[in-house]
Design a protein around this motif. Structure first.
Motif: not given
Length: 464
Positions: A348-373
């Protein structure tokens, strides 16, 4: 791959069985057909997961031994055909897990029921369209539904949640954006929904896309809507669901002309906070102990730290694999057994790894919409269900409300809808494994809240 039938074979027909996984029962149906040339083909359904028509890549028979291979989901079934030809007793294998499964031939296989899915004739016009994102050099494909009227109408663009989504936000056999578009357009609101970049008929590469790319795709959709004579350019809004409700405020701030926002199941915390809240809520509702949950969240936090600090994907992958081994070693035999019922943890981890290391997921981790909101000036409707476990409603809605009040925003509505889950279905537990089992796609009261609020706002704006 097709295998010719053996003489006296009884494989052709519908075969149904039930898998028991971590206390859940999942029905499985194989539809096996025999061609005029004696060759077998087939498809697989998983009604309780909302999946239908999955190709069976191989049908093999050697005497009474039968194998169905389903390459698309890395699964297979191997069993022994009974002498009367009405049962196959065997084992389901997928991602390292092995589960007993007995199939029985039936003339009435389980079906996926979706009573809200729109059916013709439709009381509005439907156009299949494309629009350009010129900066990205791609065209996005979608469907525009238009009320049957000669006057310019209010309009919305729908923005889907995380993961590769088509224009209907198809999930677990449900098409919530199709149901929402039908409801709104039937009441006088034009709706544009589209396939994510790289999905369906849209161009581009989903795997390398980030939140910023998705924001730009919505901006391109808004630009297209403003070219349509049927649409009032001063009454165009954005409806975002889940991650789409993160994207919507970014769009409103960058565009400057968005008339309103509808935020459905919107996060009001950072990406990392949301994933930890989500994991705890789902594990708790699934019956895992506090001890197990604490162990998993500790490893999850360490995994996120690796993703934020590792200098390369390969380094991140190896460190995450090591953390997973550390997590497994910390489990009791009972915890390990229950976890393995869902599939091999390593697989299961091997299936998820491509998503975890993707640019999208890395950006999602640190994203916070509150300043924009806090910078959004147009009217906002924020809805969530009380049984949402993916974006727990109370903490997220309260944070959204706090941000809007502190920023001096005057025109917003925040509402929690009782008994609804992340997809705005009436639910028992709110767990994702319920989504497909629920026949309802979108609760009527949620549809009514959205429609009534938009039309009231649109009518007020028209009168200005």
């Amino acid at each position: 791959m097709m295998i010719h039938a053996q003489e006296g074979s009884s494989l052709a027909g519908n075969w149904q069985g039930t898998l028991k996984v971590s206390g859940m029962e999942l029905r499985v149906v194989f539809h096996i057909r025999e061609g005029a040339d004696g060759a077998f083909t087939g498809t697989m359904d998983s009604p309780d997961q909302g999946a239908a028509g999955i190709p069976v890549s191989a049908v093999l028979q050697d005497g009474q031994q039968v194998t169905f291979e389903i390459e698309a989901i890395k699964g297979s079934f191997q069993g022994t055909l009974s002498q009367d030809g009405n049962r196959i007793n065997g084992e389901w294998r997928q991602l390292g897990s092995r589960l007993p499964l007995e199939l029985e031939k039936t003339n009435q296989p389980a079906e996926i029921k979706r009573p809200q899915e729109p059916r013709p004739p439709y009381p509005y016009r439907i156009e299949e369209i494309t629009f350009p994102n010129e900066d990205a050099g791609i065209h996005l494909a979608g469907t525009l539904t238009l009320p049957d009227t000669s006057s310019p109408v209010p309009a919305v663009i729908l923005v889907s949640g995380s993961g590769p989504q088509d224009r209907d936000e198809t999930l677990m056999g449900h098409k919530p954006f199709w149901v929402l578009a039908d409801y709104l357009t039937s009441r006088g609101i034009a709706v544009l929904r589209y396939d994510d970049r790289g999905i369906g008929q849209s161009e581009g590469d989903f795997k390398t896309a980030t939140l910023t790319d998705f924001v730009n795709d919505v901006l391109a959709g808004l630009a297209y809507l403003r070219t349509r004579k049927e649409v009032d350019p001063d009454r165009i809004g954005v409806i975002g669901h889940s991650e789409g409700a993160w994207i919507a405020p970014e769009v409103a701030v960058k565009d400057g002309k968005v008339a309103f926002l509808v935020l459905l199941a919107s996060p009001g915390v950072s990406g990392e906070e949301l994933l930890l809240l989500q994991n705890r809520a789902i594990l708790k509702a699934s019956g895992f102990s506090d001890t197990f949950i604490d162990k998993q969240l500790r490893i999850q936090k360490k995994t996120f730290q690796v993703l934020k600090s590792a200098k390369s994907d390969s380094v991140a992958r190896e460190r995450i694999r090591a953390l997973n081994r550390q997590f497994l070693e910390s489990l009791s035999p009972e915890e390990r057994e229950r976890l393995e019922q869902q599939g091999s943890s390593e697989a299961l981890l091997e299936a998820r790894l491509p998503i975890l290391v993707s640019p999208w997921f890395r950006q999602l981790l640190t994203y916070d919409s509150r300043p924009v909101l806090a910078r959004v000036s147009c009217p906002i409707l924020a809805l969530n269900g009380s049984k949402d476990l993916q974006v727990p409603s109370r903490i997220n809605l309260s944070n959204i409300e706090r941000v809007l009040k502190e920023s001096g925003h005057k025109n917003f509505v925040i509402k929690e809808l009782p008994g609804l889950n992340h997809l705005f279905q009436h639910a028992e537990t709110g767990l994702p494994n319920e989504y497909a089992k629920i026949e309802e796609t979108f609760a009527p009261e949620a549809l009514e809240e959205i429609s009534t609020w938009i039309l009231k706002l649109a009518n007020e704006k028209r009168g200005q």
